[in-house]
Motif scaffolding. Structure first.
Motif, PDB file in Angstrom:
ATOM      1  N   SER A 250       0.848  -1.202   0.000  1.00 36.05           N
ATOM      2  CA  SER A 250       0.000   0.000   0.000  1.00 36.05           C
ATOM      3  C   SER A 250       0.877   1.244   0.000  1.00 36.05           C
ATOM      4  CB  SER A 250      -0.962   0.016   1.197  1.00 36.05           C
ATOM      5  OG  SER A 250      -0.577   0.975   2.145  1.00 36.05           O
ATOM      6  N   ASP A 251       0.373   2.313  -0.621  1.00 38.38           N
ATOM      7  CA  ASP A 251       1.159   3.551  -0.725  1.00 38.38           C
ATOM      8  C   ASP A 251       1.434   4.166   0.639  1.00 38.38           C
ATOM      9  OD1 ASP A 251       1.259   3.372  -3.433  1.00 38.38           O
ATOM     10  OD2 ASP A 251      -0.241   4.921  -3.830  1.00 38.38           O
ATOM     11  N   LEU A 252       0.443   4.084   1.513  1.00 34.23           N
ATOM     12  CA  LEU A 252       0.613   4.692   2.834  1.00 34.23           C
ATOM     13  C   LEU A 252       1.788   4.060   3.579  1.00 34.23           C
ATOM     14  CD1 LEU A 252      -0.410   6.642   4.987  1.00 34.23           C
ATOM     15  CD2 LEU A 252      -2.050   4.910   5.705  1.00 34.23           C
ATOM     16  N   ILE A 253       1.846   2.729   3.569  1.00 35.95           N
ATOM     17  CA  ILE A 253       2.960   2.020   4.215  1.00 35.95           C
ATOM     18  C   ILE A 253       4.272   2.357   3.508  1.00 35.95           C
ATOM     19  CG2 ILE A 253       3.841  -0.243   4.939  1.00 35.95           C
ATOM     20  CD1 ILE A 253       1.023  -1.346   4.663  1.00 35.95           C
ATOM     21  N   ALA A 254       4.211   2.425   2.170  1.00 30.96           N
ATOM     22  CA  ALA A 254       5.417   2.725   1.395  1.00 30.96           C
ATOM     23  C   ALA A 254       5.943   4.112   1.757  1.00 30.96           C
ATOM     24  CB  ALA A 254       5.112   2.651  -0.103  1.00 30.96           C
ATOM     25  N   ILE A 255       5.036   5.077   1.948  1.00 32.27           N
ATOM     26  CA  ILE A 255       5.459   6.438   2.290  1.00 32.27           C
ATOM     27  C   ILE A 255       6.045   6.451   3.704  1.00 32.27           C
ATOM     28  CG2 ILE A 255       4.611   8.811   2.690  1.00 32.27           C
ATOM     29  CD1 ILE A 255       2.705   8.361   0.277  1.00 32.27           C
ATOM     30  N   GLY A 256       5.477   5.670   4.591  1.00 24.79           N
ATOM     31  CA  GLY A 256       6.050   5.513   5.928  1.00 24.79           C
ATOM     32  C   GLY A 256       7.465   4.944   5.844  1.00 24.79           C
ATOM     33  N   ALA A 257       7.631   3.918   5.019  1.00 27.19           N
ATOM     34  CA  ALA A 257       8.939   3.273   4.864  1.00 27.19           C
ATOM     35  C   ALA A 257       9.963   4.253   4.298  1.00 27.19           C
ATOM     36  CB  ALA A 257       8.805   2.043   3.964  1.00 27.19           C
ATOM     37  N   ILE A 258       9.574   4.985   3.258  1.00 26.60           N
ATOM     38  CA  ILE A 258      10.494   5.944   2.629  1.00 26.60           C
ATOM     39  C   ILE A 258      10.913   7.020   3.636  1.00 26.60           C
ATOM     40  CG2 ILE A 258      10.600   7.833   0.928  1.00 26.60           C
ATOM     41  CD1 ILE A 258       9.114   6.057  -1.022  1.00 26.60           C
ATOM     42  N   THR A 259       9.950   7.501   4.429  1.00 23.85           N
ATOM     43  CA  THR A 259      10.245   8.525   5.437  1.00 23.85           C
ATOM     44  C   THR A 259      11.334   8.031   6.392  1.00 23.85           C
ATOM     45  OG1 THR A 259       7.948   9.248   5.273  1.00 23.85           O
ATOM     46  CG2 THR A 259       9.181  10.021   7.191  1.00 23.85           C
ATOM     47  N   GLU A 260      11.215   6.788   6.839  1.00 17.38           N
ATOM     48  CA  GLU A 260      12.197   6.211   7.766  1.00 17.38           C
ATOM     49  C   GLU A 260      13.554   6.005   7.068  1.00 17.38           C
ATOM     50  OE1 GLU A 260      11.942   5.817  10.945  1.00 17.38           O
ATOM     51  OE2 GLU A 260      13.898   4.853  11.216  1.00 17.38           O
ATOM     52  N   LEU A 261      13.508   5.480   5.848  1.00 18.55           N
ATOM     53  CA  LEU A 261      14.758   5.213   5.125  1.00 18.55           C
ATOM     54  C   LEU A 261      15.533   6.511   4.887  1.00 18.55           C
ATOM     55  CD1 LEU A 261      13.471   2.552   2.535  1.00 18.55           C
ATOM     56  CD2 LEU A 261      14.931   2.129   4.546  1.00 18.55           C
ATOM     57  N   LYS A 262      14.819   7.576   4.512  1.00 16.83           N
ATOM     58  CA  LYS A 262      15.455   8.885   4.294  1.00 16.83           C
ATOM     59  C   LYS A 262      16.072   9.393   5.597  1.00 16.83           C
ATOM     60  CE  LYS A 262      12.981  12.076   2.136  1.00 16.83           C
ATOM     61  NZ  LYS A 262      11.707  12.763   1.762  1.00 16.83           N
ATOM     62  N   LYS A 263      15.326   9.240   6.676  1.00 15.06           N
ATOM     63  CA  LYS A 263      15.781   9.691   7.991  1.00 15.06           C
ATOM     64  C   LYS A 263      17.108   9.011   8.364  1.00 15.06           C
ATOM     65  CE  LYS A 263      13.792   9.686  12.533  1.00 15.06           C
ATOM     66  NZ  LYS A 263      12.604   9.206  13.296  1.00 15.06           N
ATOM     67  N   GLN A 264      17.232   7.751   7.963  1.00 15.70           N
ATOM     68  CA  GLN A 264      18.448   6.994   8.296  1.00 15.70           C
ATOM     69  C   GLN A 264      19.541   7.200   7.247  1.00 15.70           C
ATOM     70  OE1 GLN A 264      18.520   3.651  10.442  1.00 15.70           O
ATOM     71  NE2 GLN A 264      16.434   3.772  11.273  1.00 15.70           N
ATOM     72  N   ALA A 285       2.761  13.480  -4.403  1.00 14.41           N
ATOM     73  CA  ALA A 285       3.083  14.711  -3.678  1.00 14.41           C
ATOM     74  C   ALA A 285       4.319  14.566  -2.792  1.00 14.41           C
ATOM     75  CB  ALA A 285       1.888  15.143  -2.828  1.00 14.41           C
ATOM     76  N   VAL A 286       4.624  13.330  -2.377  1.00 13.32           N
ATOM     77  CA  VAL A 286       5.771  13.134  -1.491  1.00 13.32           C
ATOM     78  C   VAL A 286       7.098  13.248  -2.249  1.00 13.32           C
ATOM     79  CG1 VAL A 286       4.582  11.747   0.257  1.00 13.32           C
ATOM     80  CG2 VAL A 286       5.500  10.627  -1.793  1.00 13.32           C
ATOM     81  N   THR A 287       8.193  13.338  -1.480  1.00 17.34           N
ATOM     82  CA  THR A 287       9.523  13.426  -2.090  1.00 17.34           C
ATOM     83  C   THR A 287      10.369  12.244  -1.646  1.00 17.34           C
ATOM     84  OG1 THR A 287       9.308  15.804  -1.809  1.00 17.34           O
ATOM     85  CG2 THR A 287      11.476  14.984  -2.474  1.00 17.34           C
ATOM     86  N   PRO A 288      10.894  11.411  -2.537  1.00 14.68           N
ATOM     87  CA  PRO A 288      10.617  11.438  -3.975  1.00 14.68           C
ATOM     88  C   PRO A 288       9.196  10.941  -4.253  1.00 14.68           C
ATOM     89  CG  PRO A 288      11.843   9.457  -3.421  1.00 14.68           C
ATOM     90  CD  PRO A 288      11.769  10.293  -2.165  1.00 14.68           C
ATOM     91  N   THR A 289       8.642  11.345  -5.394  1.00 21.49           N
ATOM     92  CA  THR A 289       7.320  10.845  -5.773  1.00 21.49           C
ATOM     93  C   THR A 289       7.406   9.321  -5.894  1.00 21.49           C
ATOM     94  OG1 THR A 289       7.847  11.171  -8.086  1.00 21.49           O
ATOM     95  CG2 THR A 289       6.686  12.973  -6.970  1.00 21.49           C
ATOM     96  N   LEU A 290       6.279   8.681  -5.598  1.00 20.70           N
ATOM     97  CA  LEU A 290       6.285   7.225  -5.443  1.00 20.70           C
ATOM     98  C   LEU A 290       5.823   6.483  -6.701  1.00 20.70           C
ATOM     99  CD1 LEU A 290       6.560   4.886  -3.303  1.00 20.70           C
ATOM    100  CD2 LEU A 290       4.117   5.211  -2.856  1.00 20.70           C
TER     101      LEU A 290
ATOM    102  N   MET B 282      -1.964  12.538   8.020  1.00 29.65           N
ATOM    103  CA  MET B 282      -0.669  12.759   7.388  1.00 29.65           C
ATOM    104  C   MET B 282       0.096  13.932   8.010  1.00 29.65           C
ATOM    105  SD  MET B 282       0.313  10.535   5.220  1.00 29.65           S
ATOM    106  CE  MET B 282       1.625  11.343   4.248  1.00 29.65           C
ATOM    107  N   SER B 283      -0.616  14.788   8.764  1.00 29.01           N
ATOM    108  CA  SER B 283       0.071  15.972   9.289  1.00 29.01           C
ATOM    109  C   SER B 283       1.111  15.606  10.342  1.00 29.01           C
ATOM    110  CB  SER B 283      -0.936  17.002   9.815  1.00 29.01           C
ATOM    111  OG  SER B 283      -1.664  16.457  10.877  1.00 29.01           O
ATOM    112  N   SER B 284       0.993  14.427  10.932  1.00 29.08           N
ATOM    113  CA  SER B 284       2.035  14.012  11.870  1.00 29.08           C
ATOM    114  C   SER B 284       3.095  13.165  11.174  1.00 29.08           C
ATOM    115  CB  SER B 284       1.433  13.236  13.047  1.00 29.08           C
ATOM    116  OG  SER B 284       0.777  12.090  12.568  1.00 29.08           O
ATOM    117  N   ALA B 285       2.916  12.912   9.875  1.00 30.44           N
ATOM    118  CA  ALA B 285       3.848  12.047   9.146  1.00 30.44           C
ATOM    119  C   ALA B 285       4.801  12.840   8.259  1.00 30.44           C
ATOM    120  CB  ALA B 285       3.074  11.038   8.308  1.00 30.44           C
ATOM    121  N   VAL B 286       4.399  14.043   7.847  1.00 33.15           N
ATOM    122  CA  VAL B 286       5.248  14.829   6.948  1.00 33.15           C
ATOM    123  C   VAL B 286       6.429  15.438   7.706  1.00 33.15           C
ATOM    124  CG1 VAL B 286       3.494  15.355   5.207  1.00 33.15           C
ATOM    125  CG2 VAL B 286       3.688  16.803   7.254  1.00 33.15           C
ATOM    126  N   THR B 287       7.408  15.960   6.944  1.00 34.45           N
ATOM    127  CA  THR B 287       8.584  16.601   7.538  1.00 34.45           C
ATOM    128  C   THR B 287       8.639  18.057   7.084  1.00 34.45           C
ATOM    129  OG1 THR B 287       9.709  14.483   7.259  1.00 34.45           O
ATOM    130  CG2 THR B 287      11.079  16.367   7.886  1.00 34.45           C
TER     131      THR B 287
END
Lengths: 339, 339
Positions: A250-264, A285-290, B282-287
């Motif tokens: 799912s995109d939502l999980i994927a965006i969560g994963a990307i957020t964590e991977l970028k953070k690390q 809308a996210v960076t990078p787009t999915l 999503m407002s708690s998920a964005v950076t």
């Protein structure tokens, strides 16, 4: 003779539907003259009030029950929108219930809808649902049943689905063709057929391209949330430093994963390429787009209603019909999370 | 004597509701013995099938019509969820229609729901709706009407709202107290009362803190999308290089704006502090995570149903009642987009 409708009475007399309705109900703010005109026309033209009362001639209530696991979900709210859009076109109303992913609630809601005499039921199963006897009740009550997205293979009714296996295959193959060698998969829960099928597609693509399937690279998401994406991404990079690709259900999980991977400090797609699933509006809308698989929710809703409407007509004509499985097309949407 | 329900028949005989229902309908797969038992009990205990047929004694259909501008919207889908949750508790079913922000469609849907004999109507107005005569039809038909979120002040019915003016004030004051001197506002469309009220709250906070109100710093969003956020953010920094704070009337637009500001090298909150509205998940998920106003959608849905249920009971007892305005609490959720 086809009975006249309230709209036709109103149009014939050049008054509003609401005035016509009030005239029939003897409201004081309608003139006696209008009341007489409306009542005479209604009597002559066989007017039959169009209420929830089951029409005695056709035995229809013109309402369809809809049971959906979760309303607050981009994909499902799109499906609901498609169903309501199509139903309104055909003069049907939709009664929506939310099973909240609970088997017990789903079962109770089917009983409720049947007792309320809906003309048919549209359903997408709760993640918890393993036993599907309750669905047979609908068929035994001689009501059309159409399942969509989360279906039960062994129930003999029409179904509207996407080819989840093929979509999972396409997503994984895209990662392989982008050069990934060690591809992880964040899958959906164990019971729903669509999660199983996406996982099968993932395995099939690996096999086709001579990559070893490693069960340790498969993580099962249960609540399908953003937080689960961050949680499993953390786990993944701790446990498998060599991973270079990730297919998420799912995109939502994927965006969560990307957020964590970028953070690390990981670069997407250079270090790890990611493909999501559903084409949620935020994925562009996210960076990078999915990069993701487009899953047509609105179209699925329309198709599900069209199918139940067809079956209702077959019944009216006392014609037999064979349940159909309608497979809607998905497409890979290439964006920046893959090279 | 209160009529027995199908559930009570089933419980008394120790059979399932579906078997009891089938027995009454003479299905072949129920034994003759069971059929006789069920029918005798139903006859003795005054069983009345609970269908959409308006109950002849109470004149109720136990269905409520709901008209919502847009289903695929985090806030509104939460409201729908709250309404359905509460309705199911009280044995009511909800018929949902989507006005698609169209005044014409909204008007037509009210006529449709009235003709279908719903017991009452819950509505949140389309952005387009300026004339509210069509709402009076509901009251003239002697059906309870409860408006929520997007209401019409001049209609005499119960309303469930948040204090949008106060929320707008709180959001803006938080920016001022964070040190912002030039605060822009991305407001909602011109007609809906809630967009007007949030804008009024913004103006009031500026005045209270002796900051000059500059109309050039107010941008009107019409489709309330992510893209509008990026579009107006670009415009804002071109036109007003001195802006240091931004209050946006929805989280989605705010996230769009932040995405664009970051892209152009601005630091959030150091260069520009941002406050959104609604507390979308999503407002708690964005950076950076987004400071926002929590708008309780699920609670609003529950409160709207509770109110219409109360009014239905007043009517049953033939008691009079005065329409109520229920104001739900909002709260500032402080996150990283403000210092």
């Amino acid at each position: 003779m086809k009975p006249i409708t309230l709209q036709e009475i109103a149009d014939t007399l050049g008054i509003s539907v609401s005035t016509a309705s009030k005239a029939l109900k003897n409201y004081p703010d309608v003139s006696e003259e209008t009341k007489t005109l409306v009542k005479e026309l209604a009597a002559t033209m066989n007017y039959m009030p169009n209420s929830f009362a089951v029409n005695l001639r056709t035995k229809e209530s013109k309402t369809i029950g809809l049971i959906i696991p979760e309303i607050v979900h981009y994909f499902f709210s799109n499906v609901i929108k498609g169903i309501i859009y199509q139903a309104e076109k055909k003069g049907y109303l939709i009664i929506t219930l939310q099973s909240n992913e609970s088997y017990q609630l789903e079962k109770k809601q089917i009983e409720l809808l049947l007792s309320k005499n809906v003309d048919g039921i549209l359903i997408s199963l709760a993640n918890e649902t393993a036993d599907v006897e309750h669905l047979k009740t609908i068929i035994e009550h001689n009501k059309p049943l159409v399942m969509f997205d989360r279906i039960a293979k062994k129930i003999n009714c029409s179904k509207v689905v996407i080819n989840d296996k093929k979509a999972g295959y396409t997503a994984t193959e895209h990662l392989i063709e982008s050069g990934c060698k060690r591809i992880a998969h964040f899958r959906g829960p164990l019971l729903p057929q669509n999660a199983i099928d996406r996982f099968q597609g993932y395995k099939q693509a690996l096999k086709k391209h001579n990559l070893t399937f490693d069960p340790a690279l498969v993580y099962t998401c249960n609540d399908m949330s953003f937080e689960e994406g961050t949680y499993f991404a953390k786990k993944l990079i701790q446990e498998h430093k060599d991973v270079d690709g990730l297919f998420v259900s799912s995109d939502l999980i994927a965006i969560g994963a990307i957020t964590e991977l970028k953070k690390q400090g990981f670069l997407i797609p250079e270090d790890i390429a990611v493909v999501g699933f559903s084409n949620w509006f935020m994925s562009s809308a996210v960076t990078p787009t999915l990069t993701t698989i487009d899953q047509p929710g609105f179209e699925m809703g329309k198709a599900a209603f069209k199918q139940i409407f067809k079956e209702l007509n077959f019944r009216k004509k006392k014609e037999t019909y064979t349940p159909k499985v309608i497979k809607l097309k998905t497409a890979l949407v290439k964006r920046d999370s893959t090279p």
